[in-house]
Design an enzyme around this catalytic site. Structure first.
Site, PDB file in Angstrom:
ATOM      1  N   GLY A 194       0.831  -1.199   0.000  1.00 12.72           N
ATOM      2  CA  GLY A 194       0.000   0.000   0.000  1.00 12.72           C
ATOM      3  C   GLY A 194       0.860   1.240   0.000  1.00 12.72           C
ATOM      4  N   LEU A 195       0.967   1.894  -1.150  1.00 14.33           N
ATOM      5  CA  LEU A 195       1.842   3.057  -1.291  1.00 14.33           C
ATOM      6  C   LEU A 195       1.043   4.294  -1.675  1.00 14.33           C
ATOM      7  CD1 LEU A 195       4.727   1.200  -3.142  1.00 14.33           C
ATOM      8  CD2 LEU A 195       4.649   1.843  -0.716  1.00 14.33           C
ATOM      9  N   MET A 220      -0.113   7.934   2.678  1.00 12.42           N
ATOM     10  CA  MET A 220       0.627   7.624   3.896  1.00 12.42           C
ATOM     11  C   MET A 220       1.686   6.558   3.651  1.00 12.42           C
ATOM     12  SD  MET A 220      -1.912   7.856   7.195  1.00 12.42           S
ATOM     13  CE  MET A 220      -0.602   7.444   8.335  1.00 12.42           C
ATOM     14  N   ARG A 266      -0.893  -1.689  -6.131  1.00 13.01           N
ATOM     15  CA  ARG A 266      -1.574  -2.069  -7.376  1.00 13.01           C
ATOM     16  C   ARG A 266      -1.223  -1.115  -8.516  1.00 13.01           C
ATOM     17  NH1 ARG A 266      -7.768  -2.588  -5.653  1.00 13.01           N
ATOM     18  NH2 ARG A 266      -7.184  -0.613  -4.668  1.00 13.01           N
ATOM     19  N   ASN A 317      -6.494   1.339   9.519  1.00 15.93           N
ATOM     20  CA  ASN A 317      -7.448   1.678  10.571  1.00 15.93           C
ATOM     21  C   ASN A 317      -8.474   0.568  10.770  1.00 15.93           C
ATOM     22  OD1 ASN A 317      -6.527   4.191  11.539  1.00 15.93           O
ATOM     23  ND2 ASN A 317      -7.403   5.243   9.785  1.00 15.93           N
ATOM     24  N   SER A 347      -0.779   7.608  13.511  1.00  5.83           N
ATOM     25  CA  SER A 347      -1.284   8.972  13.398  1.00  5.83           C
ATOM     26  C   SER A 347      -0.179   9.869  12.864  1.00  5.83           C
ATOM     27  CB  SER A 347      -1.763   9.485  14.759  1.00  5.83           C
ATOM     28  OG  SER A 347      -2.270  10.806  14.644  1.00  5.83           O
ATOM     29  N   GLY A 383      -0.750  11.282   9.328  1.00  8.45           N
ATOM     30  CA  GLY A 383      -1.279  11.672   8.030  1.00  8.45           C
ATOM     31  C   GLY A 383      -0.196  12.004   7.023  1.00  8.45           C
ATOM     32  N   LYS A 416      -5.921   3.678  18.826  1.00  4.71           N
ATOM     33  CA  LYS A 416      -6.069   4.624  17.707  1.00  4.71           C
ATOM     34  C   LYS A 416      -7.538   5.006  17.505  1.00  4.71           C
ATOM     35  CE  LYS A 416      -4.653   6.935  14.033  1.00  4.71           C
ATOM     36  NZ  LYS A 416      -5.689   6.901  13.036  1.00  4.71           N
ATOM     37  N   ASN A 467      -8.876   8.791  17.599  1.00  3.73           N
ATOM     38  CA  ASN A 467      -9.635   9.447  16.539  1.00  3.73           C
ATOM     39  C   ASN A 467     -10.976   9.957  17.040  1.00  3.73           C
ATOM     40  OD1 ASN A 467      -7.497   8.662  14.955  1.00  3.73           O
ATOM     41  ND2 ASN A 467      -8.748   7.879  13.298  1.00  3.73           N
ATOM     42  N   GLU A 522     -10.204  13.155  18.519  1.00  2.00           N
ATOM     43  CA  GLU A 522      -9.954  14.084  17.412  1.00  2.00           C
ATOM     44  C   GLU A 522     -11.270  14.671  16.892  1.00  2.00           C
ATOM     45  OE1 GLU A 522      -8.798  12.910  13.067  1.00  2.00           O
ATOM     46  OE2 GLU A 522      -6.981  12.851  14.291  1.00  2.00           O
TER      47      GLU A 522
END
Length: 300
Positions: A11-12, A15, A35, A91, A117, A119, A171, A175, A178
């Site tokens: 997963g690029l 983040m 992907r 998440n 956390s 971002g 987390k 959130n 937050e």
């Protein structure tokens, strides 16, 4: 398990790409898969696993929670083996962590969940990390955690929060908080704008950014947003939620813990998505019925 110096990262996106770069700047080796072939280091998950050194391989999954994460973890279960470990840094809900850990354990594969956390600012500033899992797995991953977190004492940006699920539970609560803090800033901003006595609202918010008890990074970001768009005219008032706020409220109900601020903040997001509020229409109708109070025609 030996300390991890070569990490597989799945997963690029915004983040994930930032994390890969920060890890590499710290001297760690990262093989990334996405992907999107334009950003991927390898062509497939199988190629990613093959690129990792034998014995104690570690793959960090940084994809959307739910079905996508499940699919990746299921595929990794068939590619990794005993002594390896999967890290879910997305998440995911903590109850999903327990299912993933049990599934991977059948193959002798470890599992660590990490709430992250920071971002899109994490690349430069570092990421706060909350980990859940076995002590041995967390210890082996410390080189990765230390590379990702901000400079300074480890305990100020990293915690081994507990067993599997604890990282994502922490987390989730983070959130939820937050949600409440953002809502409080937003309501204060609206009240300042509503009264003509304050003629420099952005300046007032900026003046709170040092020395006051309500200073925070979120306040800094609100000031930055107003610098870029003083009237916030370029964005709509629709506010989405990605799930953690709902899960936090669910947990509050389950454990009979009162969370009025976080709950109200979540409901305020729901209200933002209504072009017209049926509930407030009903309130106006009732006020007219019992008190003869004036109402506005629809569309006025």
């Amino acid at each position: 398990m030996e300390p991890v110096r070569h990490l597989g990262l799945v997963g690029l996106g915004r983040m994930g790409a930032g994390m890969r770069e920060r890890l590499r700047r710290s001297g760690l080796t990262v093989t990334g898969y996405d992907r999107n072939p334009d950003v991927s280091d390898v062509a497939s998950l199988a190629d990613l696993v093959a690129a990792l050194p034998e014995g104690g391989r570690a793959v960090w999954v940084m994809v959307p929670a739910g079905a996508v994460t499940e699919s990746v973890i299921d595929e990794l279960a068939g590619l990794l083996g005993p002594g390896d470990v999967v890290v879910d840094g997305g998440n995911s809900r903590y109850t999903d962590d327990q299912l993933h850990a049990a599934s991977l354990a059948e193959h002798g594969i470890g599992y660590v969940d990490v709430g992250v956390s920071g971002g899109v600012w994490g690349l430069e500033n570092g990421y706060a990390l909350m980990a859940g899992g076995d002590e041995a797995h967390v210890q082996a991953l410390l080189p990765v955690f230390d590379a990702l977190r901000p400079e300074g004492p480890r305990e100020e940006s990293f915690v081994h929060a507990g067993k599997v699920g604890a990282g994502h539970y922490a987390k989730m609560v983070h959130n939820g908080i937050e949600y409440g803090v953002m809502q409080a800033y937003a309501e204060g901003y609206e009240l300042l704008e509503a009264k003509d006595i304050v003629t420099d609202v952005p300046g007032t918010l900026r003046a709170w950014s040092r020395g006051t008890v309500i200073r925070s990074w979120l306040l800094d970001l609100l000031v930055k947003a107003l610098d870029e768009d003083p009237e916030l005219a370029e964005i709509d008032d629709w506010v989405d939620d990605s799930g953690e706020g709902r899960w936090t409220v669910d947990e509050a109900i389950e454990n009979a813990v009162p969370l009025p601020v976080i709950t109200a903040a979540l409901f305020a997001r729901f209200a933002s998505r209504q072009p017209d509020s049926p509930a407030l229409k009903a309130v106006a109708a009732l006020r007219q019925q019992f008190g003869g109070h004036a109402v506005k025609p629809a569309g006025s």
